[in-house]
Enzyme design. Structure first.
Site, short mmCIF file in Angstrom:
data_model
loop_
_atom_site.label_atom_id
_atom_site.label_comp_id
_atom_site.label_asym_id
_atom_site.label_seq_id
_atom_site.Cartn_x
_atom_site.Cartn_y
_atom_site.Cartn_z
CE1 TYR A 144 93.42 -67.94 -20.64
CE2 TYR A 144 95.29 -67.41 -20.40
CZ TYR A 144 94.40 -67.62 -19.77
OH TYR A 144 93.84 -67.17 -18.59
CG ASP A 239 92.68 -75.85 -23.71
OD1 ASP A 239 93.44 -74.66 -23.34
OD2 ASP A 239 91.59 -75.38 -23.22
CE LYS A 267 86.60 -69.72 -23.66
NZ LYS A 267 87.05 -68.42 -23.43
P1 KE4 Z 1 88.52 -70.17 -17.91
O1 KE4 Z 1 89.47 -69.96 -16.36
O2 KE4 Z 1 89.25 -68.60 -18.41
O3 KE4 Z 1 87.36 -70.10 -18.18
O4 KE4 Z 1 89.26 -70.41 -19.00
C1 KE4 Z 1 91.01 -70.60 -19.41
C2 KE4 Z 1 90.77 -70.77 -20.79
C3 KE4 Z 1 91.16 -72.24 -21.30
N1 KE4 Z 1 91.70 -72.70 -22.50
C4 KE4 Z 1 91.53 -72.08 -23.71
C5 KE4 Z 1 91.28 -72.15 -25.10
C6 KE4 Z 1 91.27 -70.34 -22.97
O5 KE4 Z 1 90.73 -69.98 -24.45
C7 KE4 Z 1 91.01 -69.89 -22.13
C8 KE4 Z 1 90.03 -68.95 -21.72
N2 KE4 Z 1 89.84 -67.96 -22.64
C9 KE4 Z 1 89.60 -66.60 -22.43
C10 KE4 Z 1 90.23 -65.67 -24.19
N3 KE4 Z 1 90.56 -66.34 -24.98
C11 KE4 Z 1 88.63 -66.22 -22.01
C12 KE4 Z 1 88.24 -64.80 -21.34
C13 KE4 Z 1 89.36 -64.38 -20.43
O6 KE4 Z 1 90.52 -64.81 -19.82
O7 KE4 Z 1 88.96 -63.26 -19.82
#
Ligand code: KE4
Length: 429
Positions: A144, A239, A267
């Site tokens: 993701y 990523d 993060k």
């Molecule tokens: P954000 O747009 O949520 O800051 O990041 C997206 C993203 C991009 N790449 C990776 C590998 C990620 O894990 C994420 C976002 N992670 C999720 C859960 N693993 C965030 C939690 C959520 O969606 O509320």
């Protein structure tokens, strides 16, 4: 367990926000029940609005590697706020954070701060397409990368054909530019290049997968992708939104010794406030406006409060012994789960990289999305609630990661191990 105030707030929130939440996974759709509305955190613990206390192994999905309300981070944000919360103009602190990031990740010669991981990956892909002059990208099943249209895609009917949307509202035409391979399966990647000659701009990958649960790269897999992309004239995008500053100060690229062309971060680099970043080879990043023809912008990019938290966080992480301690805590957490599983005869597989781990209710090995997807999600949900009602908060989905922070203590982990055993014992047969 009293969740009466959370239940009241959840009912009201569902009237105003889809699912009552501002990000779907928080709604506990994967595990059922009412999500506790959290009121505050301190160190490795959080408290909900009903006063229930939890040892926190979610850490806001990864950012809180120092734990909640870390004093250094809080002071930095308080001081920054007193000087103004946003300028929409360049500031020295953005440069300081960029210097910390590029110092830790030398593959990043030039970078841009944004406000989320989604913005980071979306922008990195745009720069890759602009630089290479091709339109297709490859992603992996189970990875993701945020919710940009072209990334909400799964494998199409024919492996080598284009992807299909995983979300309503994403036009087939957007998904058509995304090809989907299988994680840890190099042949599946080679097939896509063979079927799309000179059309693929880049591969984007989680170098340590976190969104199917933690799944590390098989030995040599990342190295092979590096060679394959070079041979094919495509770029390699890591990523590292989860793995960046999590699996080591130098990220997964440092841990596995593979240099990507572009890296996406989020993060941890915001210390719990909204910061994302993308960057890499200067010649690619010079495609970005105002230097080059590929546009990308953001009102709150490099926001002083968020950047101040990020500087404080990365400065702490740069101190001696930090990752040794994080990895030691991660190992303790894994050992606790394994010992509880052995003692109770519970079938689980634990995947861990450093201080990030997942307990799968499935047989080992878990190295691909299809193996992860075989996990017993209902049993995981029972386990999750068994832990929650015993004061241990972990990921409300089998396909996410749990994290330990520098604030966790040996006592926290001993307590958690006892609750894991009790939760295993309480699982229905
Ligand atoms: P954000 O747009 O949520 O800051 O990041 C997206 C993203 C991009 N790449 C990776 C590998 C990620 O894990 C994420 C976002 N992670 C999720 C859960 N693993 C965030 C939690 C959520 O969606 O509320």
């Amino acid at each position: 367990m009293n969740l009466s105030r959370s239940e009241e707030l959840f009912e009201r929130s569902q009237k105003l926000m889809p699912g009552g939440v501002n990000s779907p996974v928080r709604s506990f759709g994967g595990v059922g029940g009412t999500p506790p509305f959290l009121a505050r955190g301190n160190g490795s613990h959080v408290w909900d609005v009903d006063g229930n206390e939890y040892v926190d192994f979610l850490g806001s999905w990864g950012p809180l590697i120092l734990g909640h309300a870390n004093p250094v981070v809080v002071e930095a944000v308080q001081k920054a706020a007193a000087d103004g919360t946003s300028f929409g103009a360049p500031t020295e602190k953005e440069l300081l954070l960029a210097e910390l990031i590029t110092g830790a990740l030398p593959s990043i010669e030039m970078m841009r701060l944004v406000s989320s991981g989604t913005e980071a990956t979306m922008s990195a892909i745009r720069m890759a397409r602009a630089f290479v002059g091709r339109s297709k990208i490859i992603k992996f099943n189970g990875n993701y990368h945020g919710h940009a249209d072209g990334l909400l895609v799964k494998a199409g009917s024919g492996m080598a054909t284009h992807g299909v949307p995983t979300s309503a509202g994403v036009p087939e035409s957007y998904a058509a530019e995304t090809l989907v391979a299988e994680y840890n399966d190099l042949d599946s990647v080679k097939e896509l290049f063979a079927a799309n000659v000179n059309q693929i701009a880049a591969i984007i990958i989680e170098p340590v997968a976190g969104n199917m649960g933690i799944v590390p790269p098989n030995p040599g897999f990342l190295q092979a992708l590096r060679k394959l992309t070079r041979d094919e004239g495509a770029l390699l995008i890591f990523d590292e939104v989860i793995s960046g500053f999590r699996v080591g100060l130098h990220g997964a690229q440092g841990l596995y010794g593979v240099t990507p062309d572009l890296t996406c971060l989020g993060k941890i680099i915001g210390g719990g406030l909204p910061v994302g970043a993308y960057g890499g080879r200067e010649e690619i990043m010079r495609m970005a406006a105002p230097l080059g023809p590929a546009y990308q912008a953001g009102t709150l990019s490099g926001n002083p409060l968020a950047v101040s938290a990020g500087i404080a966080c990365l400065t702490e992480l740069g101190k001696p012994g930090v990752y040794e301690r994080l990895n030691e805590l991660g190992a303790l957490a894994e050992q606790g789960v394994r010992a509880a599983a052995d003692a109770t005869g519970t079938q689980v597989t634990v995947n861990r990289v450093g201080s990030a781990f997942t307990t799968f209710f499935a047989e080992a090995p878990i190295t691909t999305w299809s193996e992860a997807a075989d996990a017993d999600t209902e049993r995981y949900a029972n386990y999750f609630h068994g832990l929650l009602e015993r004061g241990v908060y972990t990921a409300p989905s089998q396909f996410e990661a749990g994290f330990v922070s520098l604030a966790h203590t040996d006592d926290d982990l001993a307590f958690a191990a006892d609750q894991v055993r009790a939760a295993f014992e309480s699982l229905p047969n």
